[in-house]
Write a protein that holds these residues in place. Sequence first.
Motif: not given
Length: 315
Positions: A58-70, A101-110, A131-136
């Motif tokens: 599984y990835p060490l970190s990932m990007c999550w884009s929960p929104i399409v609007r900008c 999931s076990g990922v160490l970091g997730v960046d919330i984007s869009g 267990t997970t740190v969060v950036s945006c």
Amino acid sequence: MIRAFAAATFDGTTVVHDPAVGTNHLPPRPITAGCLGLDDHEVAAWPLADPAALALDYPLSMCWSPIVRCNLACPHCLDDKHVRESTAAERSAAAGHIAASGVLGVDISGGEPLLLRDLPDLALAIRRQGTTVVSCTTNAWHLARRAPELAGTLDAIRVSLDGATAATHDTWRGQDSHRHAVAGIRAAVAEGLFVQLQMVLMHANKHEAQQLLELATHLGAGGVTFLQMLPIGEGEALAAEQMLTDEQAREVVDRLTVPDGVRVRLRTRTSAGGFTVLRADGFAWRNTRDATDISVFIPVTGPGDLRLPIPGSAS
């Protein structure tokens, strides 16, 4: 400065993830697993970890884009604006999957994540297990207004600046974008948020790379990440005109004079290979190894679905 990092041990190898810069490090001393405060000067001096060499499922970190609007329409945007946007319930479920999931970091984007009213709740839900740190990542138009409620919910915030000056940045992001971004950065720093600036490095803005480092110092940001353009999404149409080779980008960064206390990273296309992205419609993919396309496209219905096989591997 002491700030938040996440650590875990894989087959005897301990890895520390930096939520602001997005890098992974190999600590030369014993580190407790989980989210913890570490001196960023010390971590920056540690060797970088190569996720591919760890043979993770599984990835060490990932990007999550929960929104399409900008609120902006950047011509180099990577996002697919034709996908369905998640509901509040779906976002809450996805946050739970990421946390487990076990990922160490997730960046919330869009899209633009600061348009989400539930952004603080989503960040806290991911961080709850410790267990997970969060950036945006944000264009920062709304950062000055939302900085007080984001303090204490995010471990770092990444602000997109495609030019050190308003003339250059606003060419890509729209009129007044630079002014709003600078105001947002000031507000975030005042609230105690660790801010990392991010520039999509192109032929049109590479001449302002040094000025961006100086702006980061002036605004109290902790560093600058230079992102190599990826020929994905709308940015594909600009690739022939604006995209630098990894070698050209490295030459730009190597010529910089880095002010004390500023963390500088170049994310090459090579280092973006195999990176995991969870879209707003609940589907996840990994970049191909050369980060010029996507692969391994599946729906995410539980934490295990984020353990996508690495493109080109036997798994």
